[in-house]
Design a protein around this motif. Structure first.
Motif, PDB file in Angstrom:
ATOM      1  N   PRO A 157       0.802  -1.232   0.000  1.00  0.00           N
ATOM      2  CA  PRO A 157       0.000   0.000   0.000  1.00  0.00           C
ATOM      3  C   PRO A 157       0.829   1.274   0.000  1.00  0.00           C
ATOM      4  O   PRO A 157       1.771   1.427   0.778  1.00  0.00           O
ATOM      5  CB  PRO A 157      -0.770  -0.125   1.323  1.00  0.00           C
ATOM      6  CG  PRO A 157       0.181  -0.858   2.236  1.00  0.00           C
ATOM      7  CD  PRO A 157       0.992  -1.765   1.359  1.00  0.00           C
ATOM      8  N   GLY A 158       0.508   2.212  -0.895  1.00  0.00           N
ATOM      9  CA  GLY A 158       1.097   3.537  -0.781  1.00  0.00           C
ATOM     10  C   GLY A 158       2.158   3.887  -1.798  1.00  0.00           C
ATOM     11  O   GLY A 158       3.242   4.353  -1.434  1.00  0.00           O
ATOM     12  N   ILE A 159       1.894   3.683  -3.094  1.00  0.00           N
ATOM     13  CA  ILE A 159       2.805   4.143  -4.141  1.00  0.00           C
ATOM     14  C   ILE A 159       2.469   5.603  -4.422  1.00  0.00           C
ATOM     15  O   ILE A 159       1.327   5.926  -4.759  1.00  0.00           O
ATOM     16  CB  ILE A 159       2.637   3.306  -5.416  1.00  0.00           C
ATOM     17  CG1 ILE A 159       2.814   1.812  -5.113  1.00  0.00           C
ATOM     18  CG2 ILE A 159       3.630   3.752  -6.493  1.00  0.00           C
ATOM     19  CD1 ILE A 159       2.422   0.910  -6.257  1.00  0.00           C
ATOM     20  N   THR A 206       1.863  11.761   4.259  1.00  0.00           N
ATOM     21  CA  THR A 206       0.729  11.292   3.467  1.00  0.00           C
ATOM     22  C   THR A 206       0.368   9.887   3.922  1.00  0.00           C
ATOM     23  O   THR A 206       1.229   8.993   3.951  1.00  0.00           O
ATOM     24  CB  THR A 206       1.048  11.276   1.965  1.00  0.00           C
ATOM     25  OG1 THR A 206       1.396  12.593   1.538  1.00  0.00           O
ATOM     26  CG2 THR A 206      -0.143  10.786   1.166  1.00  0.00           C
ATOM     27  N   LEU A 207      -0.879   9.693   4.268  1.00  0.00           N
ATOM     28  CA  LEU A 207      -1.381   8.407   4.719  1.00  0.00           C
ATOM     29  C   LEU A 207      -2.073   7.713   3.556  1.00  0.00           C
ATOM     30  O   LEU A 207      -2.897   8.325   2.864  1.00  0.00           O
ATOM     31  CB  LEU A 207      -2.358   8.618   5.874  1.00  0.00           C
ATOM     32  CG  LEU A 207      -2.800   7.417   6.698  1.00  0.00           C
ATOM     33  CD1 LEU A 207      -1.612   6.784   7.405  1.00  0.00           C
ATOM     34  CD2 LEU A 207      -3.853   7.853   7.706  1.00  0.00           C
ATOM     35  N   SER A 208      -1.718   6.465   3.282  1.00  0.00           N
ATOM     36  CA  SER A 208      -2.372   5.673   2.242  1.00  0.00           C
ATOM     37  C   SER A 208      -3.158   4.555   2.890  1.00  0.00           C
ATOM     38  O   SER A 208      -2.612   3.771   3.681  1.00  0.00           O
ATOM     39  CB  SER A 208      -1.345   5.087   1.268  1.00  0.00           C
ATOM     40  OG  SER A 208      -0.752   6.100   0.482  1.00  0.00           O
ATOM     41  N   LEU A 209      -4.445   4.478   2.566  1.00  0.00           N
ATOM     42  CA  LEU A 209      -5.348   3.485   3.137  1.00  0.00           C
ATOM     43  C   LEU A 209      -5.968   2.670   2.008  1.00  0.00           C
ATOM     44  O   LEU A 209      -6.453   3.226   1.017  1.00  0.00           O
ATOM     45  CB  LEU A 209      -6.455   4.169   3.942  1.00  0.00           C
ATOM     46  CG  LEU A 209      -5.978   5.097   5.064  1.00  0.00           C
ATOM     47  CD1 LEU A 209      -7.127   5.958   5.570  1.00  0.00           C
ATOM     48  CD2 LEU A 209      -5.385   4.281   6.202  1.00  0.00           C
ATOM     49  N   TYR A 247      -5.382  -2.050   4.772  1.00  0.00           N
ATOM     50  CA  TYR A 247      -3.927  -1.988   4.757  1.00  0.00           C
ATOM     51  C   TYR A 247      -3.527  -0.516   4.702  1.00  0.00           C
ATOM     52  O   TYR A 247      -4.246   0.303   4.125  1.00  0.00           O
ATOM     53  CB  TYR A 247      -3.353  -2.734   3.556  1.00  0.00           C
ATOM     54  CG  TYR A 247      -3.655  -4.217   3.563  1.00  0.00           C
ATOM     55  CD1 TYR A 247      -2.684  -5.139   3.928  1.00  0.00           C
ATOM     56  CD2 TYR A 247      -4.913  -4.694   3.192  1.00  0.00           C
ATOM     57  CE1 TYR A 247      -2.950  -6.504   3.938  1.00  0.00           C
ATOM     58  CE2 TYR A 247      -5.189  -6.057   3.199  1.00  0.00           C
ATOM     59  CZ  TYR A 247      -4.212  -6.953   3.572  1.00  0.00           C
ATOM     60  OH  TYR A 247      -4.485  -8.298   3.587  1.00  0.00           O
ATOM     61  N   ALA A 248      -2.361  -0.200   5.282  1.00  0.00           N
ATOM     62  CA  ALA A 248      -1.984   1.220   5.359  1.00  0.00           C
ATOM     63  C   ALA A 248      -0.480   1.399   5.337  1.00  0.00           C
ATOM     64  O   ALA A 248       0.295   0.496   5.681  1.00  0.00           O
ATOM     65  CB  ALA A 248      -2.562   1.846   6.628  1.00  0.00           C
TER      66      ALA A 248
END
Length: 500
Positions: free
Chosen positions: A277-279, A395-398, A459-460
């Motif tokens: 998670p989180g590109i 930056t938070l990726s969820l 997922y984070a």
């Protein structure tokens, strides 16, 4: 009848009477199903921070945090300098900054759950060994962030200090001429630990020297330069750390003369599917590295989960990973200006095989590029936290890969000011939501906690990004479940044992 026989008869009669009384007085056996195990806060946590980059242009900070309201009472959460690989005392563990320490003093000791504490470690190259107990143990997390302003490996290196274990996988390491990759092995215990380091390339197991039976003295950290284990220069390797005796924490520090540097965290345990998670939306290159850990090849479907839904990368709809071998592939133009997450699933569920995977992500171009790593990540589960967030830099990726979900996000300010700030976010199935976490105000950094409220698995990850004279420095930390609770089986009386 002799006296011995009479005595035996008397004993048997007494036992029979006791058993009968127990049977009469005992409650009837319950017909209800056994009570499920309940989750209770852990009472002790151990975290190990690898020694930061030992170069003149490097500065390192540590941020320690425990979420509030985790239960328990009393206790503490402290980090102590460990021994370096040459046996010298870790010594200078920090100077200046809130909670800093030196000459073996505590680093960033917590005063209250819910209030992160930051220590400026300056140019220290000491590993840290941390212990939290009581109300500070559940969900305790520590972030190590290093900035190298110039020279080889310049950039931002970030890692969440890890818990000790016995088995670690690192797809994405390298022994190429441009790279210097170290495996850091840190032992929290008083007795020595022994570990093996195995390397796997595109042809399988690499023949190495000095990779077996590495001794890590108690309370110490040993860095191992991968290029000293093999003369082969290989762009893509999978590193396996297997602990024979004791327990260690393992992390890989990767330094590239052209693309900067960062920590490569261990992948989530091998499984038949993975979420990375989180590109970031502005990624200029993304390279996927995977390794099949079992006896069978892994045939994987590749999906990019964007803010609007799942898409299949053109030309990379599937990936074949041979058993025991490392497979790497570039995914050019993957994000198309949108933040996303990679999801890998078996093409045929009937022949799924376990694997591990990681991404090497680059932002910027030419002399102004910087790299970071993102491994396959475990679910958020009950709760996940990450420390050292900065206003306008985090930056938070969820990701909700299979079903809609709702999460609560809470930001906690340091003791320098500010107030907790919360936000509830709904995630659509098959999408990635990239957002700035709520800003709690205050002068220092802040911690972020993610708690699923309802719906499917989540997922984070958190990206920390700053501009360093035109170079887009950044680092990405996965946010798996913080392990703040454990399942405790329920127990009850069973007087039927008297009849058995």
């Amino acid at each position: 009848m002799n006296r011995t026989t009479v005595s035996l008869i008397g004993v048997v009669a007494v036992l029979a009477a006791a058993t009968g009384a127990a049977t009469v007085l005992a409650p009837a056996p319950s017909k209800a199903a056994p009570t499920a195990a309940v989750r209770k806060p852990v009472e002790r946590s151990t975290l190990l921070c690898p020694a930061p980059a030992g170069v003149d242009a490097a500065t390192t900070t540590y941020t320690s945090f425990t979420p509030p309201g985790s239960g328990g009472s009393g206790g503490s959460a402290v980090l102590q300098p460990g021994q370096s690989s040459d046996g010298a005392n870790g010594g200078s563990a920090g100077s200046g900054g809130s909670g800093g320490g030196s000459n073996g003093k505590q680093v960033a000791p917590l005063t209250d759950p819910g209030k992160p504490v930051t220590a400026n470690a300056g140019k220290s190259v000491s590993p840290l060994i941390g212990t939290a107990d009581g109300r500070f143990a559940p969900g305790w997390t520590v972030q190590e962030t290093t900035t190298i302003d110039a020279g080889p490996g310049r950039g931002m290196l970030g890692t969440s200090c890890g818990a000790p274990g016995a088995d670690f996988w690192f797809p994405g390491a390298s022994t190429s001429g441009d790279r210097q990759d170290y495996v850091h092995l840190t032992n929290p215990d008083d007795t020595a630990a022994v570990a093996d380091i195995e390397l796997y390339d595109g042809n399988g197991l690499v023949k190495t020297s000095n990779g077996e039976g590495i001794t890590i003295p108690g309370g110490s950290s040993v860095p191992v330069l991968l290029s000293t284990l093999t003369s082969a220069q290989t762009a893509d390797l999978t590193v396996h750390v297997a602990v024979r005796t004791g327990r260690v924490a393992a992390a890989v520090q990767a330094m590239d003369s052209k693309s900067g540097s960062d920590w490569l965290p261990a992948s989530a345990p091998a499984a038949t599917s993975a979420v990375l998670p989180g590109i970031p939306a502005d990624a200029t290159s993304v390279r996927l590295v995977a390794y099949a850990t079992g006896g069978n090849d892994a045939d994987l479907k590749v999906q990019l989960l964007t803010p609007t839904g799942a898409i299949v990368p053109a030309g990379h709809e599937t990936l074949h990973v041979k058993s025991g071998m490392t497979t790497a592939v570039d995914l050019p133009g993957l994000t198309q200006g949108q933040a996303g997450s990679l999801r890998l699933t078996p093409t045929d569920s009937g022949s799924a095989a376990p694997f591990v995977a990681a991404l090497r992500i680059t932002r910027g171009k030419g002399a102004s590029q910087e790299m970071a790593f993102l491994p396959g990540t475990g679910q958020v589960g009950q709760r996940a936290s990450v420390a050292d967030n900065r206003s306008k830099a985090a930056t938070l990726s969820l990701v909700a890969p299979t079903a809609d979900a709702t999460v609560k996000i809470t930001s906690s300010a340091t003791t320098d000011g500010g107030s907790p700030a919360s936000k509830t976010v709904t995630l659509k199935a098959g999408t990635t939501t990239a957002m700035a976490p709520p800003d709690p105000g205050g002068k220092g950094t802040f911690a972020v906690t993610v708690e699923p409220v309802s719906g499917g698995p989540v997922y984070a990850s958190r990206m920390l990004a700053v501009d360093n004279n035109g170079v887009p420095d950044f680092t990405v930390q996965p946010m798996p479940d913080d392990g703040g609770t454990v399942a405790v089986p329920s127990a009850g009386e069973d007087l039927q044992v008297l009849e058995r």
